[in-house]
Design a protein around this motif. Structure first.
Motif, PDB file in Angstrom:
ATOM      1  N   LYS A 148       4.992   7.281 -15.119  1.00 43.25           N
ATOM      2  CA  LYS A 148       5.228   8.093 -14.405  1.00 43.25           C
ATOM      3  C   LYS A 148       3.984   8.998 -14.244  1.00 43.25           C
ATOM      4  CE  LYS A 148       9.071   8.540 -17.082  1.00 43.25           C
ATOM      5  NZ  LYS A 148       9.837   9.834 -17.788  1.00 43.25           N
ATOM      6  N   ARG A 149       3.944   9.400 -13.134  1.00 40.47           N
ATOM      7  CA  ARG A 149       2.336  10.874 -12.970  1.00 40.47           C
ATOM      8  C   ARG A 149       2.902  11.667 -11.799  1.00 40.47           C
ATOM      9  NH1 ARG A 149       0.285   7.031  -8.270  1.00 40.47           N
ATOM     10  NH2 ARG A 149       1.332   7.763  -6.572  1.00 40.47           N
ATOM     11  N   GLY A 150       2.094  12.859 -12.093  1.00 43.11           N
ATOM     12  CA  GLY A 150       2.050  13.592 -11.805  1.00 43.11           C
ATOM     13  C   GLY A 150       2.357  13.302  -9.958  1.00 43.11           C
ATOM     14  N   LEU A 151       3.687  14.383  -9.113  1.00 41.42           N
ATOM     15  CA  LEU A 151       3.765  13.562  -7.891  1.00 41.42           C
ATOM     16  C   LEU A 151       1.826  13.871  -6.960  1.00 41.42           C
ATOM     17  CD1 LEU A 151       5.759  13.317  -5.709  1.00 41.42           C
ATOM     18  CD2 LEU A 151       5.951  15.519  -4.759  1.00 41.42           C
ATOM     19  N   VAL A 152       2.296  13.173  -6.586  1.00 37.97           N
ATOM     20  CA  VAL A 152       1.016  12.403  -5.384  1.00 37.97           C
ATOM     21  C   VAL A 152       1.291  12.771  -4.263  1.00 37.97           C
ATOM     22  CG1 VAL A 152      -0.832  10.553  -4.601  1.00 37.97           C
ATOM     23  CG2 VAL A 152      -0.346  11.384  -7.079  1.00 37.97           C
ATOM     24  N   THR A 153       1.053  13.308  -2.891  1.00 41.62           N
ATOM     25  CA  THR A 153       1.882  13.308  -1.829  1.00 41.62           C
ATOM     26  C   THR A 153       0.766  11.814  -0.734  1.00 41.62           C
ATOM     27  OG1 THR A 153       0.057  14.802  -1.216  1.00 41.62           O
ATOM     28  CG2 THR A 153       2.481  15.545  -1.455  1.00 41.62           C
ATOM     29  N   ASP A 154      -0.314  11.507  -0.894  1.00 40.83           N
ATOM     30  CA  ASP A 154      -1.242  10.715   0.068  1.00 40.83           C
ATOM     31  C   ASP A 154      -1.344   9.711  -0.899  1.00 40.83           C
ATOM     32  OD1 ASP A 154      -2.390   9.732   1.727  1.00 40.83           O
ATOM     33  OD2 ASP A 154      -4.659  10.841   1.352  1.00 40.83           O
ATOM     34  N   SER A 155      -0.829   8.538  -0.864  1.00 43.65           N
ATOM     35  CA  SER A 155      -0.965   6.984  -1.856  1.00 43.65           C
ATOM     36  C   SER A 155      -0.507   6.340  -1.713  1.00 43.65           C
ATOM     37  CB  SER A 155      -0.036   7.517  -3.318  1.00 43.65           C
ATOM     38  OG  SER A 155      -0.256   6.965  -4.320  1.00 43.65           O
ATOM     39  N   LYS A 156      -1.660   5.510  -1.643  1.00 40.75           N
ATOM     40  CA  LYS A 156      -1.011   3.994  -1.222  1.00 40.75           C
ATOM     41  C   LYS A 156       0.138   3.173  -1.491  1.00 40.75           C
ATOM     42  CE  LYS A 156      -4.114   3.904   2.123  1.00 40.75           C
ATOM     43  NZ  LYS A 156      -4.520   4.811   3.457  1.00 40.75           N
ATOM     44  N   LEU A 157      -0.221   3.357  -2.842  1.00 41.58           N
ATOM     45  CA  LEU A 157       1.256   3.329  -3.964  1.00 41.58           C
ATOM     46  C   LEU A 157       2.119   3.298  -3.409  1.00 41.58           C
ATOM     47  CD1 LEU A 157       1.205   1.497  -6.382  1.00 41.58           C
ATOM     48  CD2 LEU A 157       1.498   3.793  -7.698  1.00 41.58           C
ATOM     49  N   ILE A 158       2.603   4.641  -3.065  1.00 45.55           N
ATOM     50  CA  ILE A 158       4.702   4.817  -2.787  1.00 45.55           C
ATOM     51  C   ILE A 158       4.022   5.002  -1.268  1.00 45.55           C
ATOM     52  CG2 ILE A 158       4.787   7.024  -1.709  1.00 45.55           C
ATOM     53  CD1 ILE A 158       4.243   6.753  -5.314  1.00 45.55           C
ATOM     54  N   ASP A 159       2.753   4.636  -0.842  1.00 49.10           N
ATOM     55  CA  ASP A 159       3.647   3.974   0.982  1.00 49.10           C
ATOM     56  C   ASP A 159       3.947   2.395   0.797  1.00 49.10           C
ATOM     57  OD1 ASP A 159       2.685   6.338   2.589  1.00 49.10           O
ATOM     58  OD2 ASP A 159       0.629   5.429   2.825  1.00 49.10           O
ATOM     59  N   TRP A 160       3.845   1.707  -0.399  1.00 48.11           N
ATOM     60  CA  TRP A 160       3.858   0.437  -0.877  1.00 48.11           C
ATOM     61  C   TRP A 160       5.284  -0.344  -1.563  1.00 48.11           C
ATOM     62  CZ3 TRP A 160       4.923  -1.991  -6.623  1.00 48.11           C
ATOM     63  CH2 TRP A 160       4.573  -2.977  -5.700  1.00 48.11           C
ATOM     64  N   CYS A 161       5.821   1.407  -2.404  1.00 48.20           N
ATOM     65  CA  CYS A 161       7.667   0.693  -2.581  1.00 48.20           C
ATOM     66  C   CYS A 161       8.179   1.879  -1.691  1.00 48.20           C
ATOM     67  CB  CYS A 161       6.919   3.254  -3.637  1.00 48.20           C
ATOM     68  SG  CYS A 161       6.173   2.026  -5.183  1.00 48.20           S
ATOM     69  N   ARG A 162       7.553   2.687  -0.389  1.00 55.62           N
ATOM     70  CA  ARG A 162       8.736   2.726   0.811  1.00 55.62           C
ATOM     71  C   ARG A 162       9.130   2.133   1.581  1.00 55.62           C
ATOM     72  NH1 ARG A 162       6.608   7.748   3.617  1.00 55.62           N
ATOM     73  NH2 ARG A 162       8.905   7.957   4.792  1.00 55.62           N
ATOM     74  N   ASP A 163       7.840   0.699   1.637  1.00 54.48           N
ATOM     75  CA  ASP A 163       7.865  -0.064   2.323  1.00 54.48           C
ATOM     76  C   ASP A 163       9.773  -1.252   2.056  1.00 54.48           C
ATOM     77  OD1 ASP A 163       6.651   0.569   4.740  1.00 54.48           O
ATOM     78  OD2 ASP A 163       4.780  -1.140   3.540  1.00 54.48           O
ATOM     79  N   ALA A 164       9.564  -1.682   0.597  1.00 50.95           N
ATOM     80  CA  ALA A 164       9.606  -1.714   0.266  1.00 50.95           C
ATOM     81  C   ALA A 164      11.252  -1.666  -0.260  1.00 50.95           C
ATOM     82  CB  ALA A 164       9.700  -1.911  -1.312  1.00 50.95           C
ATOM     83  N   ILE A 165      11.539   0.469  -0.776  1.00 55.81           N
ATOM     84  CA  ILE A 165      12.730   1.031  -0.306  1.00 55.81           C
ATOM     85  C   ILE A 165      13.376   1.242   1.362  1.00 55.81           C
ATOM     86  CG2 ILE A 165      13.709   3.003  -1.030  1.00 55.81           C
ATOM     87  CD1 ILE A 165      11.888   2.670  -3.650  1.00 55.81           C
ATOM     88  N   GLU A 166      12.645   1.522   1.843  1.00 59.19           N
ATOM     89  CA  GLU A 166      13.564   2.185   3.419  1.00 59.19           C
ATOM     90  C   GLU A 166      13.171   0.831   3.925  1.00 59.19           C
ATOM     91  OE1 GLU A 166      11.012   5.024   4.452  1.00 59.19           O
ATOM     92  OE2 GLU A 166      11.307   6.522   2.696  1.00 59.19           O
ATOM     93  N   SER A 167      12.450  -0.027   4.913  1.00 63.62           N
ATOM     94  CA  SER A 167      12.449  -0.858   4.519  1.00 63.62           C
ATOM     95  C   SER A 167      12.798  -2.345   4.458  1.00 63.62           C
ATOM     96  CB  SER A 167      10.961  -1.678   5.619  1.00 63.62           C
ATOM     97  OG  SER A 167      10.698   0.093   6.815  1.00 63.62           O
ATOM     98  N   PHE A 168      13.281  -2.248   3.352  1.00 58.94           N
ATOM     99  CA  PHE A 168      13.644  -3.353   2.482  1.00 58.94           C
ATOM    100  C   PHE A 168      12.254  -4.824   2.973  1.00 58.94           C
ATOM    101  CE2 PHE A 168      16.496  -6.570   0.846  1.00 58.94           C
ATOM    102  CZ  PHE A 168      16.704  -6.060  -0.395  1.00 58.94           C
TER     103      PHE A 168
END
Length: 146
Positions: free
Chosen positions: A67-87
């Motif tokens: 858990k962390r405060g929301l980060v708007t520009d994050s490579k970690l979230i990009d990695w998560c989005r690749d998994a969640i949105e693009s599988f």
């Protein structure tokens, strides 16, 4: 004789191998899920009615919850989005380091083959005055103490 004081649990960082070294991607509010259970199998022996024998079978590791405060520009979230949105899953290893007052690691947990399974943002509520917190949940194979 020196008195031992256990380390504090609020000074830590999480490093993702090969994703990002940004300060915002290693700082978290909390880390949960560094635990292990041993599954057992029961065996009833004929003639022995007082108990069943239990035998260890395998280890089981719960998901790692960050858990962390929301980060708007994050490579970690990009990695998560690749998994969640693009599988497109790209499992990585990560380390959780408990730090001392000089920012040196006291204890390091090496988490092996982690990948995102859940990403949530805390509820938005105009009646509350609090930070927007994002939660990243990772499945992993196992961890080792380094």
């Amino acid at each position: 004789m020196a008195t031992y004081y256990p380390p504090v649990s609020f000074h830590f960082k999480v490093e993702f191998n090969g994703i990002s070294t940004q300060e915002t991607d290693i700082q978290f509010q909390s880390v949960a899920g560094l635990s292990v259970d041993i599954e057992t199998e029961e065996f009833a022996e004929g003639g022995e009615n007082r108990f069943k024998h239990k035998f260890p079978v395998r280890t089981k590791f719960p998901n790692l919850v960050l858990k962390r405060g929301l980060v708007t520009d994050s490579k970690l979230i990009d990695w998560c989005r690749d998994a969640i949105e693009s599988f497109q899953f790209a499992p990585i290893d990560l380390t959780v380091k408990l730090l001392n007052e000089k920012h040196d690691p006291l204890v390091t947990w090496n988490v092996v083959h982690a990948f995102p399974v859940k990403w949530t943002v805390a509820d938005l509520n105009a009646e509350e005055n609090k930070l927007s917190v994002e939660t990243i949940e990772l499945a992993y194979n196992y961890f080792t103490l380094v």
